[in-house]
Design a protein around this motif. Structure first.
Motif, PDB file in Angstrom:
ATOM      1  N   LYS A  26      37.820  54.451  -1.494  1.00  0.00           N
ATOM      2  CA  LYS A  26      37.372  54.328  -0.098  1.00  0.00           C
ATOM      3  C   LYS A  26      38.541  54.345   0.893  1.00  0.00           C
ATOM      4  O   LYS A  26      38.380  54.707   2.042  1.00  0.00           O
ATOM      5  N   ASP A  80      37.681  53.621  -8.329  1.00  0.00           N
ATOM      6  CA  ASP A  80      36.542  52.852  -7.797  1.00  0.00           C
ATOM      7  C   ASP A  80      35.827  53.738  -6.794  1.00  0.00           C
ATOM      8  O   ASP A  80      36.445  54.259  -5.867  1.00  0.00           O
ATOM      9  N   ARG A  94      29.563  41.565 -10.046  1.00  0.00           N
ATOM     10  CA  ARG A  94      30.332  41.266  -8.837  1.00  0.00           C
ATOM     11  C   ARG A  94      30.044  39.834  -8.425  1.00  0.00           C
ATOM     12  O   ARG A  94      28.914  39.488  -8.065  1.00  0.00           O
ATOM     13  N   ILE A 129      36.717  42.192   7.199  1.00  0.00           N
ATOM     14  CA  ILE A 129      37.184  42.658   5.887  1.00  0.00           C
ATOM     15  C   ILE A 129      37.435  41.503   4.922  1.00  0.00           C
ATOM     16  O   ILE A 129      38.171  41.597   3.980  1.00  0.00           O
ATOM     17  N   GLU A 132      42.211  46.534  -8.278  1.00  0.00           N
ATOM     18  CA  GLU A 132      41.526  47.648  -7.636  1.00  0.00           C
ATOM     19  C   GLU A 132      42.103  47.934  -6.256  1.00  0.00           C
ATOM     20  O   GLU A 132      41.415  47.800  -5.255  1.00  0.00           O
ATOM     21  N   PRO A 133      43.369  48.296  -6.181  1.00  0.00           N
ATOM     22  CA  PRO A 133      43.988  48.479  -4.862  1.00  0.00           C
ATOM     23  C   PRO A 133      43.609  49.790  -4.195  1.00  0.00           C
ATOM     24  O   PRO A 133      43.445  50.812  -4.861  1.00  0.00           O
ATOM     25  N   GLY A 134      43.480  49.734  -2.893  1.00  0.00           N
ATOM     26  CA  GLY A 134      43.256  50.944  -2.105  1.00  0.00           C
ATOM     27  C   GLY A 134      44.379  51.116  -1.104  1.00  0.00           C
ATOM     28  O   GLY A 134      45.232  51.993  -1.206  1.00  0.00           O
ATOM     29  N   ARG A 135      44.415  50.183  -0.124  1.00  0.00           N
ATOM     30  CA  ARG A 135      45.389  50.257   0.962  1.00  0.00           C
ATOM     31  C   ARG A 135      46.830  50.315   0.446  1.00  0.00           C
ATOM     32  O   ARG A 135      47.633  51.100   0.942  1.00  0.00           O
ATOM     33  N   TYR A 140      39.167  46.794  14.520  1.00  0.00           N
ATOM     34  CA  TYR A 140      39.732  45.528  14.020  1.00  0.00           C
ATOM     35  C   TYR A 140      40.877  44.999  14.870  1.00  0.00           C
ATOM     36  O   TYR A 140      41.536  44.035  14.468  1.00  0.00           O
ATOM     37  N   TYR A 161      42.228  54.088   5.158  1.00  0.00           N
ATOM     38  CA  TYR A 161      41.121  53.776   6.074  1.00  0.00           C
ATOM     39  C   TYR A 161      41.268  54.461   7.439  1.00  0.00           C
ATOM     40  O   TYR A 161      40.864  53.898   8.463  1.00  0.00           O
TER      41      TYR A 161
HETATM   42  N1  LLP Z   1      37.545  46.670  -4.310  1.00  0.00           N
HETATM   43  C1  LLP Z   1      36.467  46.431  -3.553  1.00  0.00           C
HETATM   44  C2  LLP Z   1      35.241  45.996  -4.164  1.00  0.00           C
HETATM   45  C3  LLP Z   1      36.544  46.597  -2.161  1.00  0.00           C
HETATM   46  O1  LLP Z   1      35.484  46.361  -1.408  1.00  0.00           O
HETATM   47  C4  LLP Z   1      37.752  47.033  -1.574  1.00  0.00           C
HETATM   48  C5  LLP Z   1      37.863  47.231  -0.131  1.00  0.00           C
HETATM   49  C6  LLP Z   1      38.840  47.287  -2.413  1.00  0.00           C
HETATM   50  C7  LLP Z   1      38.704  47.080  -3.785  1.00  0.00           C
HETATM   51  C8  LLP Z   1      40.163  47.777  -1.903  1.00  0.00           C
HETATM   52  O2  LLP Z   1      40.759  46.895  -1.035  1.00  0.00           O
HETATM   53  P1  LLP Z   1      42.239  47.196  -0.478  1.00  0.00           P
HETATM   54  O3  LLP Z   1      43.181  47.136  -1.637  1.00  0.00           O
HETATM   55  O4  LLP Z   1      42.201  48.551   0.117  1.00  0.00           O
HETATM   56  O5  LLP Z   1      42.453  46.143   0.515  1.00  0.00           O
HETATM   57  N2  LLP Z   1      38.185  49.404   6.500  1.00  0.00           N
HETATM   58  C9  LLP Z   1      38.959  48.192   6.395  1.00  0.00           C
HETATM   59  C10 LLP Z   1      39.147  47.752   4.969  1.00  0.00           C
HETATM   60  C11 LLP Z   1      37.861  47.554   4.230  1.00  0.00           C
HETATM   61  C12 LLP Z   1      38.058  47.193   2.783  1.00  0.00           C
HETATM   62  C13 LLP Z   1      36.803  47.355   2.033  1.00  0.00           C
HETATM   63  N3  LLP Z   1      36.893  47.059   0.645  1.00  0.00           N
HETATM   64  C14 LLP Z   1      40.294  48.413   7.092  1.00  0.00           C
HETATM   65  O6  LLP Z   1      40.515  49.488   7.623  1.00  0.00           O
HETATM   66  O7  LLP Z   1      41.125  47.520   7.145  1.00  0.00           O
END
Ligand code: LLP
Length: 438
Positions: A71, A90, A160, A173, A295-298, A339, A395
């Motif tokens: 995502k 993911d 979950r 968030i 499960e990193p994204g950012r 945000y 994002y």
């Molecule tokens: N796993 C799950 C179940 C999640 O819902 C998310 C993010 C991640 C992993 C990844 O999280 P990260 O490592 O990217 O923080 N649009 C918002 C962020 C929304 C995050 C949604 N879920 C922004 O631009 O800050």
């Protein structure tokens, strides 16, 4: 000082005094691909994936894996890169699932998320053989029961869970608290009941537990608490229900540097903190060590991204503010409007010059709130200048829209002095592709 800003984001300035991205002059990228332009530094992207991989192996051993939360930037190319670097993917919708499959990622490496998966999406995932459903609620259990029977198949699942933890981040968030739309609550007994239910479903195999507490989190403590709570829960269901947890997925959420003063923990430090808690708790409860996944994204794509813009109109209101308008805005990066997110920018052709003037970088959507940066210090800026905004890999493209019917920008992958387009810029005709005239 622009020089310090460029360095803080891990980039460099070339001999001409221009910002350089992955060995390419930013002005050349803008000339070749147009603006606004999302640039992803392939080396950074791969290095971030590699840091997760190596840190997990070091801190926990072979029974660990990082999963890219697509995502954050869901494109065929980013899914390919993450998978080449050994990550699972993911996906949180049929569209993300479709993208990952199109990227050639084997279905068994996919984790299917979502708090309201539709019957069609679940059927798609079952037919393609998705590795794990991350089951969010009882409605999803109902659908899985019906659809696995109809398709004569089985589903491997993680549950979950919502551990009741509130990290310090933007409210929108934060996901792990009691009052969340996601998951089975651990504090109100819903999680326990979900384990009982899954153990009675012949076509569903409970493989493990999942929790994600929030995003852009700098403090490691809530991550530790959540990890510990999951292992405690795994011990409880072993003791009381004779259920074995093979996998613990601790979600994503590690923050990144958006502005120079941000000091996020390193990927390695974050992974070690999680692995240490899990290892200690597993020992305490005499559990056999589960597979550990994060499960990193950012933190995979965020710092690898830079957005290039061309300056157009400049409006100075004496004694109030100077608005420097660029050719992007909330349609391609809604984060500041949504945000209150902060970013830093430099003038790409004068990246080494002293940043003497304070201004706002405005977008071009028809809303006063469409300002990408409310206050940035730059050298004097003229129409036609190229601005570079850092930390835009996550994002932005994935949350872009066609508001005001602006075509979405292209995404280019830059590495080793070469750049290639991985998502083409939309055209006006693309915008009209689904319109039906009367
Ligand atoms: N796993 C799950 C179940 C999640 O819902 C998310 C993010 C991640 C992993 C990844 O999280 P990260 O490592 O990217 O923080 N649009 C918002 C962020 C929304 C995050 C949604 N879920 C922004 O631009 O800050």
């Amino acid at each position: 000082m622009s020089l310090a800003t460029v360095a803080a984001h891990g980039f460099r300035i070339n001999g001409a005094g221009h910002l350089e991205l992955a060995g390419i002059d930013a002005l050349v990228l803008a000339r070749d691909f147009g603006t606004p332009l999302h640039v992803l530094d392939e080396g950074r992207l791969r290095a971030n994936c590699g840091e997760y991989r190596d840190a997990l192996a070091q801190a926990y051993g072979r029974n660990a894996r990082a999963i890219f939360a697509s995502k954050a930037c869901c494109t065929v190319a980013t899914c390919q890169i993450a998978h080449q670097e050994g990550m699972g993917i993911d996906v949180a919708s049929g569209g993300e699932l479709h993208t990952a499959l199109r990227a050639g990622v084997p279905a068994k490496d996919l984790y299917f998320h979502g708090n309201n998966k539709t019957p069609d999406e679940i059927e798609y995932a079952l037919r393609t053989g998705v590795g794990r459903f991350v089951v969010d609620n009882d409605h999803e259990f109902d659908l899985l029961e019906t659809l696995t029977a109809r398709l004569d198949t089985t589903a491997d699942i993680l549950l979950r869970l919502t551990p009741g933890i509130e990290p310090h981040t933007h409210q929108a968030i934060r996901t792990g608290g009691v009052d969340s739309k996601f998951g089975f609550g651990m504090l109100d007994g819903a999680a326990y009941r979900a384990v009982v239910r899954s153990s009675r479903m012949p076509r569903v195999r409970l493989r493990g537990l999942h929790a994600h507490i929030g995003s852009q989190v700098f403090d490691l403590e809530p991550f530790r608490t959540s990890a510990g709570a999951l292992v405690d829960f795994a011990a409880r269901i072993r003791d009381e229900l004779d259920v074995t947890v093979d996998e613990l997925n601790l979600g994503g959420g590690l923050g990144i540097r958006y502005v120079t003063t941000d000091e996020p923990p390193s990927i390695t430090g974050y992974v070690r903190a999680l692995a240490d808690v899990v290892t200690a708790k597993v020992r305490e409860h005499r559990l056999s060590p589960p597979r550990l996944s994060v499960e990193p994204g950012r933190s995979i794509v965020g710092s690898a991204g830079v957005t290039l813009y061309t300056v157009g109109a400049i409006k100075s209101i004496p004694g109030v503010r100077t608005y420097v308008a660029v050719d992007g805005g909330m349609f391609e990066n809604p984060r500041p409007a949504l945000y209150g997110a902060h970013y830093e920018a430099v003038a790409a052709a004068r990246a080494a010059d002293a940043a003497t003037d304070v201004m706002a970088v405005a977008g071009r959507c028809c809303e006063s709130g469409d300002v990408l940066i409310w206050e940035v210090r730059l050298p004097p800026v003229r129409s036609g200048d190229l601005l570079a905004v850092f930390g835009t890999g996550a994002y932005t493209y994935s949350m872009a829209s066609n508001y005001n019917r602006f075509p979405r920008p292209a995404v280019v992958l830059a590495g080793d002095g070469r750049a290639r387009c991985v998502v083409e810029r939309e055209t006006y005709d693309d915008l009209l592709r689904k319109d039906v005239a009367l």
